[in-house]
Design an enzyme around this catalytic site. Sequence first.
Site, PDB file in Angstrom:
ATOM      1  N   LYS A  56       0.838  -1.205   0.000  1.00  0.00           N
ATOM      2  CA  LYS A  56       0.000   0.000   0.000  1.00  0.00           C
ATOM      3  C   LYS A  56       0.874   1.257   0.000  1.00  0.00           C
ATOM      4  O   LYS A  56       2.097   1.162   0.016  1.00  0.00           O
ATOM      5  CB  LYS A  56      -0.948  -0.016   1.196  1.00  0.00           C
ATOM      6  CG  LYS A  56      -1.607  -1.351   1.474  1.00  0.00           C
ATOM      7  CD  LYS A  56      -2.468  -1.905   0.360  1.00  0.00           C
ATOM      8  CE  LYS A  56      -3.139  -3.194   0.822  1.00  0.00           C
ATOM      9  NZ  LYS A  56      -3.807  -3.948  -0.201  1.00  0.00           N
TER      10      LYS A  56
HETATM   11  C1  LIG Z   1      -4.635  -5.221   0.761  1.00  0.00           C
HETATM   12  C2  LIG Z   1      -6.079  -5.250   0.799  1.00  0.00           C
HETATM   13  C3  LIG Z   1      -6.773  -5.800   1.890  1.00  0.00           C
HETATM   14  C4  LIG Z   1      -6.077  -6.518   3.011  1.00  0.00           C
HETATM   15  O1  LIG Z   1      -5.239  -5.685   3.767  1.00  0.00           O
HETATM   16  P1  LIG Z   1      -4.271  -6.355   4.869  1.00  0.00           P
HETATM   17  O2  LIG Z   1      -3.776  -5.176   5.662  1.00  0.00           O
HETATM   18  O3  LIG Z   1      -3.186  -7.052   4.126  1.00  0.00           O
HETATM   19  O4  LIG Z   1      -5.089  -7.268   5.693  1.00  0.00           O
HETATM   20  C5  LIG Z   1      -8.160  -5.718   1.899  1.00  0.00           C
HETATM   21  N1  LIG Z   1      -8.833  -5.150   0.881  1.00  0.00           N
HETATM   22  C6  LIG Z   1      -8.205  -4.630  -0.192  1.00  0.00           C
HETATM   23  C7  LIG Z   1      -9.018  -3.991  -1.280  1.00  0.00           C
HETATM   24  C8  LIG Z   1      -6.810  -4.675  -0.278  1.00  0.00           C
HETATM   25  O5  LIG Z   1      -6.207  -4.177  -1.354  1.00  0.00           O
END
Ligand SMILES: *Cc1c(COP(=O)(O)O)cnc(C)c1O
Length: 375
Positions: free
Chosen positions: A180
Amino acid sequence: MIPIAKPFVNEAEAQAAYDTILSGWITQGPRVAEFEEKFAAYTGAAYAVALSNCTTALHLCMIVSGIGPGDEVICPSLSYIASSNSILYVGATPVFAEIDPSNYNLDIKDVERRITPKTRAILLVHQIGMPADIDAFTQLAKKHNLLIIEDAACAIGSEYKGKRIGSHGDLVCFSFHPRKVISTGDGGMITTSNKELAERLKLLRQHGMSVNAAARHQSSKIIFEEHVEIGYNYRLTDIQAAVGIQQLAKLDQIVKERREIAYQYHEAFSKIDCIELPYEPEGCFSNYQSYSVLLKENCKVSRNDLMQQMMDAGVSTRRGVMTSHREPAYAHFCQNVSLPVTERVSDNSIILPLYVPMLQEDVQKVIEVFTRLVS
Ligand SMILES: *Cc1c(COP(=O)(O)O)cnc(C)c1O
C-alpha cells in the site's frame, strides 16, 4: 529489474522503531494512541482505531454492524480476497456485483439489481486508490436501509469531493501492508465519526477487556479487568505505530510524487489506441496506489505474454486486480456466479511499476518498454 512497488522507508522509520523498543513499551500503548490521533486528524475523521491489519479491521466492522448468518453483503469480486473473506468470517454471504471498467469500482446499477430482503450492507471498495462514488452509494443505501462499510485498504491520501477518504463514512478500513501507499510492515486502521462504534472496536481488538493496559498502568489504584464480550487479539504494536507516525508525515509527498508519475504514464500512453488508461472521475483524487492499464480486444499482445516480455526486458508487472469468485476456496458457492465484465477486466489488465522515490530513468524505461510491446 525495476520492481512493481517498494515501501518508502528509511532511517526515520528505523530510528522510531529503535526508540520505541528502548522505551520499554512495545505493544499497543502511547505510540498507537499517537498514531490514531494523527491519523484521525489527517483523514478528518473524529476517531481512528488501530488494528493488526485491514483484514481484521474489516472483520470487526462486520461484527459491530451486527452482520451474521442469513445476511447478504454486496461487494465486488474484483478485489483482494480479504474483502469478501471478511463477510464469510461472520457467517454472512458475499453477493458479488459487477464493476465499472473505467474505474474498477462497483457498478451502482448492478449493485441495486442485486439487493434482496436479506441484504444488510454494501462493502464499498476504493479499488487501487480510486475513490468510489460515496454520495451515490450512500443515497442508494439510505433508500434500501443498508449500511456501508468502506474498504479503503488502498486509499489513504485519496480524496472524494475535496475531502480525504476516511472522513465520509462511519466505518472506513485502511491497510499498511508494504504493497500500500504507506506501510508499518503490517497494520490497519478504522476511522469513524461514531464514538460508540470506536469504543466497541477498541474493546473487540483487545479480547473484549474492559480496561486497557495503558489505563491500568496509569492508575494509582489497583484495577481488575473484566472481559465483557468475546473479543480478539487484533492489536497493532507500538513499534509498528512508531513507524506509521513517520510514514504519515511523508504521505502528502508520496501522494504528490505518485500522481506525477501517473501523469507521465497518462501522457506517454494516451495515443496508444489498444489500451484503456485509469480514469479519475470528476470529484475524485486518487493516490494511484496502483497504475492499472486495460488491454482492449485489438491489442496485438496478450496480457500474459506482455507480462513475460516486460519481465524479460527488466520491468516487473503484476496481473490486474484478482477476482475472488474464481478462487478454489470459493468454488463451492460460486459455481453459478456470472460476472463477465469483472472477468474481462481482471484477465486483461496489467499493473505497471509505481513507487516513491522512482528514478526518472526507470519511469522512462517502463514507458519505452510498454509502448514498444503494445503498439
Ligand atoms: C490489501 C487489501 C486488503 C487486506 O489488507 P491487509 O492489511 O493485508 O489485511 C483488503 N482489501 C483490499 C481492497 C486490499 O487491497
